[in-house]
Design an enzyme around this catalytic site. Structure first.
Site, mmCIF file in Angstrom:
data_model
loop_
_atom_site.group_PDB
_atom_site.id
_atom_site.type_symbol
_atom_site.label_atom_id
_atom_site.label_comp_id
_atom_site.label_asym_id
_atom_site.label_seq_id
_atom_site.Cartn_x
_atom_site.Cartn_y
_atom_site.Cartn_z
ATOM 1 N N GLN A 102 -4.559 -3.693 12.463
ATOM 2 C CA GLN A 102 -5.574 -3.487 11.543
ATOM 3 C C GLN A 102 -6.406 -4.892 11.677
ATOM 4 O O GLN A 102 -5.683 -5.773 11.122
ATOM 5 C CB GLN A 102 -6.053 -2.596 10.689
ATOM 6 C CG GLN A 102 -5.058 -2.269 9.656
ATOM 7 C CD GLN A 102 -5.304 -1.606 8.605
ATOM 8 O OE1 GLN A 102 -4.941 -0.793 9.207
ATOM 9 N NE2 GLN A 102 -4.500 -2.213 7.741
ATOM 10 N N ASP A 158 0.988 -1.636 -0.025
ATOM 11 C CA ASP A 158 -0.016 0.503 -0.096
ATOM 12 C C ASP A 158 0.948 1.089 -0.013
ATOM 13 O O ASP A 158 1.927 1.327 0.686
ATOM 14 C CB ASP A 158 -0.960 0.014 1.612
ATOM 15 C CG ASP A 158 -1.947 1.020 1.612
ATOM 16 O OD1 ASP A 158 -2.085 2.218 0.254
ATOM 17 O OD2 ASP A 158 -2.694 0.708 2.229
ATOM 18 N N GLU A 164 -10.955 9.026 13.403
ATOM 19 C CA GLU A 164 -10.467 7.947 12.467
ATOM 20 C C GLU A 164 -10.099 6.817 12.739
ATOM 21 O O GLU A 164 -9.559 6.091 13.000
ATOM 22 C CB GLU A 164 -9.972 8.216 10.553
ATOM 23 C CG GLU A 164 -9.805 6.899 9.953
ATOM 24 C CD GLU A 164 -8.958 7.689 8.740
ATOM 25 O OE1 GLU A 164 -8.617 6.653 8.005
ATOM 26 O OE2 GLU A 164 -8.429 8.958 8.647
ATOM 27 N N ARG A 214 4.948 1.496 10.308
ATOM 28 C CA ARG A 214 4.695 3.395 9.227
ATOM 29 C C ARG A 214 5.802 3.998 9.799
ATOM 30 O O ARG A 214 5.937 4.874 10.638
ATOM 31 C CB ARG A 214 3.474 3.429 9.392
ATOM 32 C CG ARG A 214 2.709 3.045 8.602
ATOM 33 C CD ARG A 214 0.973 3.219 8.981
ATOM 34 N NE ARG A 214 0.227 1.720 7.898
ATOM 35 C CZ ARG A 214 -0.733 2.319 7.670
ATOM 36 N NH1 ARG A 214 -1.492 3.282 7.917
ATOM 37 N NH2 ARG A 214 -1.499 1.534 7.227
ATOM 38 N N SER A 225 -10.672 2.850 6.760
ATOM 39 C CA SER A 225 -10.923 3.276 5.811
ATOM 40 C C SER A 225 -11.124 2.137 5.275
ATOM 41 O O SER A 225 -10.593 1.327 4.808
ATOM 42 C CB SER A 225 -8.914 4.588 5.613
ATOM 43 O OG SER A 225 -9.082 4.356 3.571
#
Length: 334
Positions: free
Chosen positions: A125, A57, A249, A110, A252
């Site tokens: 996730q 991604d 959030e 990340r 997504s």
């Protein structure tokens, strides 16, 4: 938001021991609810992919994946950012058909992430993907799927409250849907994050539709990779987090690109060089199933449901000295 926010008089509702037990409880409950709601089967997930595959991604396009050499392959591997593309290929390889899907327990690094109350170097996730028909590539179907996800969260929250009555968080199942353009029109003088804060404060469960394309004022609501979500059929799911007094959030997601949307978005993003990858060629040649999918943050869900002020209270990561000093004697970082 600021680097590290310590809410006034903050004290965790659960102690560290009960927090660890509750995290496991939340994850078990939500997986049961999610798989029942969206008809998903669990599959094993890769931690890394071949850097030549094009399967990683690219997120907003600026984040650097963690890369390492693999002498046995005489090439490099990349730690995944998410499984956005890998899942679609897996649905084809595993022979899934319309109406069924998969989910994986994904862990990622990340390295370029900003560190604050909601962001960490470590990402955990539920990455899920489901095969759909051409007729289901609609906003209406996207909304139905969002509602199913929210219902699964509400069920998890209800079960958590039964086990831990001191936890007061509840999930509002009335989802407010708004496009990113409508949001910009509603708050023309605010930044995208300020718009989210203002709207979600009034609508505690919100899904912002159509993220990635340029809006009327010349900028997108947020950057989104051009090669997995269809920017006209995607969005972000946000909840109001009382503890931090902010919009959070949690997911997504979106209907994935077909061949037409892929070419259009690659051109808009000046990223047609990605067409050299096998994944992109498979999409162009209609060799992959049409799908809908997304990622659901595990640590953020635990933060929200357990009324935590910092993501470091529900996951183990690395933190800079500023964060550690700010949290000392106030927030217990695992």
């Amino acid at each position: 938001m600021e680097k590290t926010i310590i809410p006034k008089d903050y004290q965790s509702t659960l102690n560290v021991y009960d927090t660890q037990t509750a995290i496991g409880f939340i994850k078990r409950c939500f997986e049961e609810a999610l798989t029942g709601s969206l008809k998903l089967k669990r599959v094993s997930a890769p931690l890394f992919v071949d850097e030549r595959s094009g399967l990683n991604d690219n997120l907003s396009g600026t984040e650097r994946p963690v890369t390492f050499d693999v002498p046995a392959l005489r090439d490099n591997g990349e730690v995944v950012h998410s499984l956005a593309k890998w899942k679609r290929v897996a649905l084809k390889d595993y022979d899934f058909h319309s109406g069924n899907g998969l989910y994986a327990d994904m862990n990622a690094i990340r390295r370029d992430e900003e560190l604050d109350n909601l962001h960490s170097l470590y990402v955990d996730q539920w990455d899920w993907e489901r095969v759909i028909t051409k007729e289901q590539r609609t906003i209406e179907y996207l909304k139905e799927t969002v509602q199913g996800l929210v219902n699964a969260m509400a069920e998890t929250s209800s079960r958590l409250h039964t086990k831990y009555p001191s936890i007061k968080t509840s999930i509002d199942t009335n989802v407010a849907f708004i496009t990113s353009q409508e949001l910009a029109d509603l708050y023309p003088d605010l930044t995208s994050k300020e718009r989210e804060h203002a709207f979600v404060k009034e609508h505690p469960t919100t899904f912002i539709l159509q993220i990635g394309d340029v809006l009327n004022h010349g900028e997108p609501h947020d950057n989104r990779a051009p090669d997995y979500d269809d920017w006209a059929l995607n969005g972000d799911l946000l909840f109001w987090h009382d503890t931090l007094d902010c919009a959070m959030e949690l997911s997504s997601m979106g209907i994935r690109v077909d061949s037409d949307a892929l070419m259009d978005q690659l051109e808009k993003a000046n990223a047609k060089d990605r067409l050299v990858y096998l994944y992109h060629q498979q999409v162009l040649n209609n060799e992959l199933p049409l799908t809908i999918g997304g990622g659901i943050g595990q640590s953020r869900m635990c933060m929200l449901l357990l009324e935590k002020a910092h993501i470091g209270e529900v996951q183990v990561s690395l933190w800079d000295e500023e964060t550690i000093n700010a949290c000392q004697n106030k927030i217990f970082l695992l």
